[in-house]
Design a protein around this motif. Structure first.
Motif, PDB file in Angstrom:
ATOM      1  N   LEU A  85      -1.770  -1.742   9.979  1.00 36.12           N
ATOM      2  CA  LEU A  85      -1.140  -2.567   8.951  1.00 36.12           C
ATOM      3  C   LEU A  85       0.354  -2.319   8.823  1.00 36.12           C
ATOM      4  O   LEU A  85       1.116  -3.227   8.530  1.00 36.12           O
ATOM      5  CB  LEU A  85      -1.816  -2.327   7.589  1.00 36.12           C
ATOM      6  CG  LEU A  85      -3.283  -2.724   7.517  1.00 36.12           C
ATOM      7  CD1 LEU A  85      -3.857  -2.415   6.152  1.00 36.12           C
ATOM      8  CD2 LEU A  85      -3.429  -4.211   7.827  1.00 36.12           C
ATOM      9  N   ALA A  86       0.767  -1.070   9.007  1.00 38.19           N
ATOM     10  CA  ALA A  86       2.171  -0.773   8.693  1.00 38.19           C
ATOM     11  C   ALA A  86       3.017  -0.393   9.900  1.00 38.19           C
ATOM     12  O   ALA A  86       4.224  -0.493   9.849  1.00 38.19           O
ATOM     13  CB  ALA A  86       2.252   0.333   7.645  1.00 38.19           C
ATOM     14  N   PRO A  89       2.684  -3.893  13.254  1.00 36.03           N
ATOM     15  CA  PRO A  89       3.378  -5.178  13.076  1.00 36.03           C
ATOM     16  C   PRO A  89       4.891  -5.090  13.248  1.00 36.03           C
ATOM     17  O   PRO A  89       5.550  -6.104  13.378  1.00 36.03           O
ATOM     18  CB  PRO A  89       3.047  -5.568  11.632  1.00 36.03           C
ATOM     19  CG  PRO A  89       1.897  -4.728  11.236  1.00 36.03           C
ATOM     20  CD  PRO A  89       1.984  -3.479  12.044  1.00 36.03           C
ATOM     21  N   LEU A  90       5.440  -3.880  13.232  1.00 37.69           N
ATOM     22  CA  LEU A  90       6.890  -3.742  13.298  1.00 37.69           C
ATOM     23  C   LEU A  90       7.401  -4.011  14.700  1.00 37.69           C
ATOM     24  O   LEU A  90       6.809  -3.581  15.672  1.00 37.69           O
ATOM     25  CB  LEU A  90       7.301  -2.330  12.882  1.00 37.69           C
ATOM     26  CG  LEU A  90       6.884  -1.921  11.493  1.00 37.69           C
ATOM     27  CD1 LEU A  90       7.166  -0.443  11.301  1.00 37.69           C
ATOM     28  CD2 LEU A  90       7.629  -2.738  10.461  1.00 37.69           C
ATOM     29  N   ILE A 101       9.014   3.661   5.771  1.00 29.87           N
ATOM     30  CA  ILE A 101       7.630   3.177   5.747  1.00 29.87           C
ATOM     31  C   ILE A 101       6.638   4.344   5.707  1.00 29.87           C
ATOM     32  O   ILE A 101       5.664   4.317   4.950  1.00 29.87           O
ATOM     33  CB  ILE A 101       7.367   2.257   6.950  1.00 29.87           C
ATOM     34  CG1 ILE A 101       8.033   0.911   6.674  1.00 29.87           C
ATOM     35  CG2 ILE A 101       5.872   2.083   7.200  1.00 29.87           C
ATOM     36  CD1 ILE A 101       7.974  -0.057   7.805  1.00 29.87           C
ATOM     37  N   THR A 102       6.902   5.389   6.486  1.00 32.23           N
ATOM     38  CA  THR A 102       5.944   6.501   6.446  1.00 32.23           C
ATOM     39  C   THR A 102       6.015   7.244   5.107  1.00 32.23           C
ATOM     40  O   THR A 102       5.000   7.723   4.621  1.00 32.23           O
ATOM     41  CB  THR A 102       6.137   7.488   7.622  1.00 32.23           C
ATOM     42  OG1 THR A 102       7.479   7.965   7.618  1.00 32.23           O
ATOM     43  CG2 THR A 102       5.839   6.853   8.952  1.00 32.23           C
ATOM     44  N   GLY A 104       6.668   5.706   2.321  1.00 32.42           N
ATOM     45  CA  GLY A 104       5.943   4.781   1.460  1.00 32.42           C
ATOM     46  C   GLY A 104       4.438   4.959   1.608  1.00 32.42           C
ATOM     47  O   GLY A 104       3.707   5.040   0.615  1.00 32.42           O
ATOM     48  N   ALA A 105       3.990   5.057   2.854  1.00 33.08           N
ATOM     49  CA  ALA A 105       2.556   5.220   3.102  1.00 33.08           C
ATOM     50  C   ALA A 105       2.067   6.517   2.484  1.00 33.08           C
ATOM     51  O   ALA A 105       0.985   6.583   1.895  1.00 33.08           O
ATOM     52  CB  ALA A 105       2.285   5.218   4.601  1.00 33.08           C
TER      53      ALA A 105
ATOM     54  N   GLY C 288       4.929   3.203  -3.458  1.00 28.77           N
ATOM     55  CA  GLY C 288       4.607   3.319  -2.038  1.00 28.77           C
ATOM     56  C   GLY C 288       4.471   1.951  -1.400  1.00 28.77           C
ATOM     57  O   GLY C 288       5.045   1.663  -0.347  1.00 28.77           O
ATOM     58  N   ILE C 292       6.879   0.086   1.527  1.00 32.36           N
ATOM     59  CA  ILE C 292       6.363  -0.441   2.789  1.00 32.36           C
ATOM     60  C   ILE C 292       6.652  -1.934   2.906  1.00 32.36           C
ATOM     61  O   ILE C 292       7.218  -2.401   3.893  1.00 32.36           O
ATOM     62  CB  ILE C 292       4.848  -0.195   2.904  1.00 32.36           C
ATOM     63  CG1 ILE C 292       4.557   1.306   2.894  1.00 32.36           C
ATOM     64  CG2 ILE C 292       4.294  -0.823   4.179  1.00 32.36           C
ATOM     65  CD1 ILE C 292       3.087   1.643   2.888  1.00 32.36           C
TER      66      ILE C 292
END
Lengths: 294, 250, 325
Positions: A85-86, A89-90, A101-102, A104-105, C288, C292
Motif C-alpha cells: 500500500l505504501a 505505489p511510489l 512515509i516510513t 508515518g507508517a 501517521g 503517508i
C-alpha cells in the motif's frame, strides 16, 4: 552489592537484550539491502509480534506455539500490506519522502495498536515456566535460554537462506544491482515484498521471545527499533555476524551502564552510543572503509 | 593551467585509474576520450573534488588542489557540468544561474532575512548578471521556467550558463553533447568556442568524435584506466594504439 | 518579478492585519487561548520548515530545542532571580550554540540516518528533562514560571499573550519569507535539489546546513521560552518524540517550503484535538495516515493543493471570459 554474581547477572541481561537487538537489526538490514530504504517501522513489527501473541492467547484457547505461529503470520501480513500500500505505489520519489512515509507508517501502526489493545502493559507467559536456574550466583530465567536458542537458530537459518537458497541468492542479487537482477529474470518487485516478509517475521519473532521478560505495550516499538538500528549500524548494515556483535555489544554496554552508572539513564546510553557510532564510523565497526561511488 | 600528476584511483580492489598524468594549457580546449569504463568520469570526479584519489596530485596553476572540496575549487575558478545534468529542478532557470553567482555575492543569513539595503542592491546585481549569462547561452526567454520542465537540450545549456556564472578559469564538461540532436550539437560547438574566447580553459569528456575533433586542440585518450595517448586531433587519429583500443573494444 | 514581490508583501500585510484584528471580534478567552497555541506551534513549524522544506534536511529532534528553550527559561526564572526577557535570550542563545556544535557531525548524515540521529538526540534530551529532578522537577514538572512583562504591562492574560506570541510569529514568518527569496534561500533550495551541484557552484553545503539548523533551533527555543512564560508550568511530556512527529506532520500537511503552509498545518493540528474530542485518542493514527497520504498524493501539501485549484479556477474564469468576448 558489588559482587561477581551481580556482574554475571548484568552480563546475562545484556547478552539476552543484545540478542534481541541483533534480530531487530537483521530486519533493518534485509529491507535496506533489498530496497535502499531504512524501515522506520521496523520496531513496530517487534511490538506487533508480542501484542498479537498475547491477544491471540486471550481470545483463542490454543497452545502457545500455535499462537506464536499465528502472531508471526499476522505481523508478516502487516508487513505485506505496508509494502503493497505504501511502498510499491511510489515511483521516482525523493529519499526524503521515503523517510517520511516510513515514519508515518510507524506511528500509524503504533496508534492503531493503541486503539485496538489500549495503553496497558501486558505480559506474555514465559515459554517454559518461571523457575530460575542459578549460574555463579546469577539467576537465569528459562526464557533467557529460549532467547539465546532461538536467536542462534535464526542467525543460522538466515545465513543458510541467503547463502544457499535460490530465493536468498536472488534477494542478494537485487541488493547488489536491481537492474542487472531483473535482466537475468529475477522479479525485483517480489524480492522487495519478500524482504518485508522476512524482516517482519524476524522482527515479530524477536518481539515474542522478549515479551515474557520485559512485558510489552503498544509503544515499545520505538525504543526497540532504535536499538536494533544501533546494532545494525555498528554491524555495517549487514544481516550477519557484525550485527550480532553490534547487538551484543550494545546490550552489554547498556546493561553494565545501567548497573554501575545509573539505571535511569539506561536508554540514554544506547542513544549516546548510536550518536557516537553515526558521528565517528557510520560505515560500522566491523566493515572496511570503502570509497563510495557517486 | 591544470596539471594532473600520477593519479591512481582504486575502488575496493578495482583499479579505475592507474598513474595518469597530463597537463592542460591555459585557454585551450582539451578533450578526454576513451571507451566506456576508461575512467574518464572518475578522473573528472577526482579533479573536481568529489572523489579522493588513492594516490597522485592535482594542480591548478601553481596551487596544489589535490584534496580540496568542490566548494573551495569553485571559488578558485574550477567548475564542472554533469553527464546526467544536475539542475536544481524545483527552481526557476534564472534562480539556477543565480546560485552560480553564489561565490560572487556575500550577503549573510542575517542581512538576507532582514533585507538590509546592501542585500537588496546585491540581489539586483546578481539578477542582472544572471540574465546576462542566460543571454550568453541563448536561454533568456526561458528565465522564469521551472528547471525540471526544460527540454533536455536546454537543460544542458542551463547547466553551462550556471557554471559560467561562477566566472571560472577552467570548466570541465562531462559529455556535454550526450542526448543532443545534431543541430543542438552544432550550437554547442559554437558555444564552447565562445566560452574559450572569454579566456576560459575547457576540458571535456565526450563520446561524440565529430565534436571532439572539431573543437579540441589537444586530446587525451584513456583506456582501461591508463593514459594511452595525448596529442593533437590529427596525431590521435593516426595513433595505432588508439585505433586498436577503439576497434578492440567495439 | 516585481509584481510577484509586491503581491507577496500584500499577502503578508493582509495576513498580519487579520491576525491583529482577530481578538477584537473574539469574545471568549478560550478561543484566544487556542490561538496563542496556534501561534507557538506556527513558530515551531516554520522553524522546522526552514530546515526540512528549504534545505531538505529532516529533524526528529525539534521538540528537544523547544524543550530546552522552555526549561532554560523556566529554571533561570524560578531558581535564580533572572528577568524573564533575559532568560528568553539566554535560552535561545544556549539552544543555538548546542545546535551549532552538534550540527557539524549530525548534518554530515543524510536521510534516514539523519532522522535516526536527530531522534536519538531528542530522546537523550527528553531523558535528561525527566531525570535531572533537582533542576527540572522531573516528570512532575516545573511550576511557578513568571510571566513576561514590559514595564507595567504584564503578559498574564490571553489577550496580551496573543499579541506577544503573534508579534513574534509574524516577525519570524516575514523573515523566513525574505530568506527564501535571497542568496541564502536559493543556496538552501539548491542543496535540497542537488547537493553535489550546489557544492560545485561554490555553496558550502555543510556550513549552510549547520547555519539553518542553528536558526531553526534558535526559533524553536524562543517558542519554548514563550510557551514557558505564558502557561507558567512545563513538564517533559510536552517535549517528547510524539511532539516532534506532530511538528513534522504540521509541516508536511501544510506544504514543504511554504511558510503559510506551516501556519495552516499548525492551525489544523492544534484545533483538531481541541474541538474534536474523539480526535484525542486517534491523534497518532491520524498523524501517521496524514504523513503517508500527503507524501504519496499531495507532495506540495494543502497550500500546494490550494494554489493549484486557484490556478485552475482562474484559468477557467479567464477561459470563459475569452469565450464570451
Amino acid at each position: 552489592m558489588d559482587n561477581p554474581s551481580q556482574l554475571v547477572q548484568y552480563i546475562l541481561t545484556g547478552l539476552s537484550n543484545g540478542a534481541i537487538y541483533a534480530l531487530i537489526g537483521f530486519g533493518f538490514a534485509i529491507i535496506h539491502n533489498a530496497t535502499g530504504i531504512l524501515n522506520f517501522a521496523q520496531g513496530e513489527f517487534v511490538m506487533l509480534g508480542g501484542m498479537f501473541t498475547i491477544f491471540i492467547l486471550s481470545f483463542l484457547n490454543i497452545p502457545l506455539p500455535m499462537a506464536i505461529v499465528l502472531a508471526i503470520a499476522f505481523s508478516t501480513l502487516v508487513g505485506i500490506l505496508f509494502e503493497r500500500l505504501a511502498i510499491r505505489p511510489l515511483k521516482n520519489v525523493k529519499p526524503l519522502s521515503l523517510v517520511i512515509i516510513t515514519i508515518g507508517a510507524s506511528i500509524f501502526i503504533r496508534g492503531a495498536a493503541m486503539l485496538i489493545w489500549g495503553k496497558d502493559t501486558h505480559a506474555l507467559p514465559a515459554f517454559s515456566g518461571n523457575e530460575p536456574l542459578y549460574v555463579y550466583g546469577a539467576t537465569i530465567m528459562p526464557q533467557h535460554l529460549w532467547i539465546f536458542g532461538i536467536t542462534i537458530l535464526i542467525i543460522i537459518a538466515n545465513k543458510l537462506f541467503f547463502s544457499y537458497s535460490i530465493l536468498g541468492k536472488a534477494m542478494r542479487a537485487c541488493a547488489y544491482n536491481a537492474y542487472a537482477a531483473s535482466l537475468v529474470g529475477i522479479d525485483v518487485k517480489i524480492m522487495v515484498l519478500l524482504s518485508f516478509v522476512v524482516s517482519a517475521a524476524i522482527g515479530s519473532m524477536a518481539g515474542i521471545i522478549i515479551a515474557p521478560l520485559t512485558m510489552t505495550s503498544y509503544d515499545v516499538g520505538i525504543m526497540l527499533g532504535i536499538k536494533g538500528f544501533c546494532a545494525v549500524i555498528i554491524g555495517g548494515m549487514s544481516s550477519g555476524l557484525g550485527t550480532v556483535l553490534g547487538g551484543l555489544l550494545l546490550g552489554l554496554l547498556e546493561s553494565l551502564g545501567a548497573g554501575y552508572i545509573s539505571a535511569s539513564y539506561k536508554d540514554a546510553f544506547a542513544f549516546i552510543i548510536l550518536l557516537l557510532i553515526l558521528f565517528i564510523r557510520p560505515e560500522g565497526l566491523f566493515k572496511q572503509k570503502e570509497t563510495q561511488r557517486v | 593551467m591544470l596539471k594532473v600528476e600520477s593519479i591512481t584511483q582504486i575502488f575496493g580492489g578495482l583499479t579505475a585509474l592507474e598513474n595518469v598524468s597530463f597537463s592542460v594549457a591555459p585557454h585551450s580546449i582539451t578533450g578526454v576520450i576513451g571507451p566506456n569504463g576508461a575512467g574518464k568520469t572518475t578522473l573528472f570526479n577526482i579533479v573536481t573534488g568529489l572523489y579522493t584519489q588513492t594516490e597522485g596530485k592535482v594542480y591548478l596553476g601553481d596551487k596544489n588542489i589535490s584534496f580540496f572540496e568542490p566548494e573551495v575549487l569553485a571559488r578558485l575558478g574550477l567548475v564542472r557540468t554533469f553527464q546526467n545534468v544536475e539542475l536544481f529542478g524545483q527552481m526557476s532557470v534564472l534562480e539556477n544561474v543565480m546560485v552560480g553567482l553564489h561565490t560572487k555575492s556575500k550577503s549573510g543569513i542575517f542581512s538576507c532575512a532582514f533585507k538590509l539595503p546592501g542585500q537588496i542592491k546585491e540581489e539586483k546585481r546578481i539578477k542582472e548578471k544572471a540574465y546576462q549569462w542566460l543571454e550568453f547561452t541563448g536561454l533568456a526567454d526561458s528565465a522564469d521556467v521551472t528547471a525540471c520542465n526544460l527540454p533536455f537540450g536546454k537543460g544542458r545549456l542551463l547547466e553551462i550558463s550556471r557554471a559560467m556564472a561562477v566566472e571560472p578559469q577552467i570548466i570541465l564538461m562531462d559529455e556535454p553533447a550526450a542526448g543532443l540532436n545534431s543541430r543542438e550539437t552544432a550550437g554547442l560547438a559554437g558555444l564552447i568556442r565562445k566560452i574559450q574566447e572569454l579566456g576560459v580553459t575547457i576540458v571535456l569528456v565526450e563520446h561524440d568524435m565529430e565534436l571532439v575533433m572539431d573543437v579540441c586542440e589537444s586530446i587525451i585518450v584513456l583506456n582501461l584506466g591508463k593514459k594511452l595517448a595525448h596529442g593533437t586531433p590529427r596525431e590521435i587519429q593516426e595513433n595505432k594504439a588508439v585505433i586498436a583500443a577503439y576497434l578492440g573494444e567495439d | 518579478m516585481m509584481i510577484k514581490e509586491k503581491r507577496q508583501i500584500f499577502i503578508f500585510l493582509l495576513f498580519a492585519l487579520v491576525v491583529l484584528l482577530v481578538p477584537i471580534f473574539l469574545k471568549g478567552s478560550y478561543f484566544l487561548n487556542v490561538l496563542v497555541f496556534i501561534g507557538i506551534n506556527t513558530l515551531l513549524a516554520v522553524a522546522l520548515n526552514l530546515l526540512l522544506g528549504y534545505a531538505g534536511q529532516i529533524s526528529l529532534g525539534q521538540a528537544a530545542f523547544f524543550g530546552l528553550g522552555a526549561y532554560i527559561s523556566g529554571i533561570l526564572t524560578t531558581r535564580f532571580p533572572v528577568d524573564p526577557w533575559l532568560a528568553l535570550v539566554v535560552a535561545a542563545g544556549c539552544a543555538s550554540v548546542l545546535a551549532f556544535v552538534i550540527g557539524f557531525p549530525i548534518l554530515k548524515l543524510k536521510g534516514h540516518y539523519l532522522a535516526m540521529a536527530t531522534l536519538g538526540f531528542g530522546i537523550i534530551v527528553y531523558i535528561i528533562f525527566n531525570e535531572t529532578v533537582d533542576w527540572t522537577g522531573g516528570p512532575s514538572g516545573l511550576s511557578g514560571i513568571p510571566n513576561l512583562r514590559l514595564g507595567p504591562f504584564v503578559f498574564d492574560n490571553d489577550r496580551n499573550n496573543y499579541y506577544l506570541v503573534w508579534m513574534m510569529t509574524l516577525g519570524v514568518m516575514l523573515l523566513s519569507i525574505n530568506l527564501s527569496q535571497s542568496r541564502i534561500g536559493r543556496a538552501l533550495r539548491a542543496i535540497n535539489d542537488s547537493e553535489v551541484a550546489a557544492r560545485v557552484m561554490g555553496v558550502n553545503a555543510r556550513m549552510m546546513k549547520v547555519q539553518i539548523f542553528t536558526v531553526s533551533a534558535f526559533v524553536s527555543a524562543i517558542a519554548g521560552s514563550l510557551y514557558a512564560h505564558t502557561i507558567t508550568f512545563i513538564s517533559p511530556a510536552s517535549f517528547g518524540f510524539n511532539f516532534s512527529v506532530e511538528l513534522l506532520t504540521m509541516v508536511i500537511i501544510g506544504g514543504l517550503g511554504s511558510i503559510y503552509g506551516s501556519f495552516l498545518g499548525a492551525t489544523i493540528l492544534t484545533m483538531l484535538p481541541e474541538f474534536l474530542r474523539v480526535f484525542r485518542d486517534f491523534d497518532i493514527v491520524i498523524y501517521g495516515l496524514m504523513l503517508i497520504l500527503i507524501t504519496m498524493f499531495m507532495p506540495a501539501g494543502l497550500i500546494g493543493g490550494i494554489e493549484m485549484s486557484i490556478k485552475i479556477i482562474a484559468e477557467k474564469i479567464k477561459g470563459s471570459a475569452e469565450n464570451n468576448a
